[in-house]
Design an enzyme around this catalytic site. Sequence first.
Site: not given
Ligand code: SAH
Ligand code: SF4
Length: 390
Positions: A92, A105, A112, A116, A119, A349
């Site tokens: 996406e 974006c 990934c 996390c 996420c 996000c």
């Molecule tokens: N992998 C990279 C970039 C992609 S995620 C990273 O982790 O930085 C982009 C941003 O979205 C990151 O700051 C991540 O922590 C945030 N993010 C991920 N899941 C989220 C969620 N469910 N709600 C709000 N922000 C989220």
């Molecule tokens: Fe990967 Fe999501 Fe963690 Fe970013 S926030 S490193 S996309 S698992």
Amino acid sequence: MSAVNLLEFDRESLSDHCERLGEKRFRATQLFRWIHQKGAADFNAMSDLAVSLRSKLNGSAEVGAMKVLSEKVASDGTIKWLFDVGGGDAVETVFIPEADRGTLCISSQAGCAVGCRFCSTGHQGFSRNLTTAEIVGQLWHAEFDLRRRLGLPAGERAVSNVVMMGMGEPLQNYAALVPALRVMLDDHGYGLSRRRVTVSTSGVVPMIDRLRDDCAVALAVSLHAPNDALRNDLVPLNRKYPLAELLAACNRYLEKAPRDFITFEYCMLDGVNDDPTQAAELLALVMTGGPGGRQLPCKFNLIPFNPFPESGLKRSPLAKIVAFARVLQNAGVVTTIRRTRGEDIDAACGQLAGEVQDRTHVERRMTRAPIRIHRPAPTERAIRRGPELA
Ligand code: SAH
Ligand code: SF4
């Protein structure tokens, strides 16, 4: 033999390719401009390109755009595209229009591997790295589709800013990322300033150093916790690269960064990382995390958590987020609360999920154990606040 996709090349490697075809290297600049400044895909339409080059490209090369599986427009004007990258994977891309800028974006991986807890991409597991052509292809499609759609006059850009904040961890796909960044920055390409291209990372320390030397763009670091114990739970990569190492890498990055601060992202999770004591702990971390134990030049971006069912987590109430921000702001640290965009089309996000063949079986491995909340013990808290408040 399958056609070479020219979206794979930065200008230097496109020059190499022209040379391999027996053409002068400088022809690559003309070709590059047709592709990335005019959005052309038909070599016959590239009128000022040498006929010999055009005929060599026809049949041997292509400007290979990805198939759009769906496109959704949110009530606030945010647009989300789902691109087919083959093999059952789809990624996406989100365009966020604002009065003074248009931010795209971009995704860097199908899925990934960092995993996390908060996420949605992390919950899907990992399928594969995107190629440079697939990273650049997201920008190519968005830019020229938007120009047509918005009826922009020739030369006016739709995308002014790029954030590598879509699906995936960009610094775990470094080899494809760097040429893609170079295409974005190239004056004969999209001509974006280094300050307007942001790589967001969960903290791949050695690659932060390499990015500084190879292609220093703006850096955002996803922090999410004020101490290692909690960050280990939320961002598993922290076990490999703990906070002290991450902050040291941020300091080194600042030596060459186009902006004189690092942006820290902090996703606000109800009852997990949003307590005022955790804000104080975070403040202490950055106040002494800079060069020689001084303050680390940084800004905070607090992201209200965007919930999805499998996470089992909740968004912090706004009052809690505001109180958390105050702690940082009162100490002079610039802190903003991110406005959620495109929520009605799941484009906010952390909501990007695309379709990913989970080759890592992360869903089976992802722990469902409750997150341990690591708050400072009352005695520690008292010491930090000072005896008058104890
Ligand atoms: N992998 C990279 C970039 C992609 S995620 C990273 O982790 O930085 C982009 C941003 O979205 C990151 O700051 C991540 O922590 C945030 N993010 C991920 N899941 C989220 C969620 N469910 N709600 C709000 N922000 C989220
Ligand atoms: Fe990967 Fe999501 Fe963690 Fe970013 S926030 S490193 S996309 S698992």
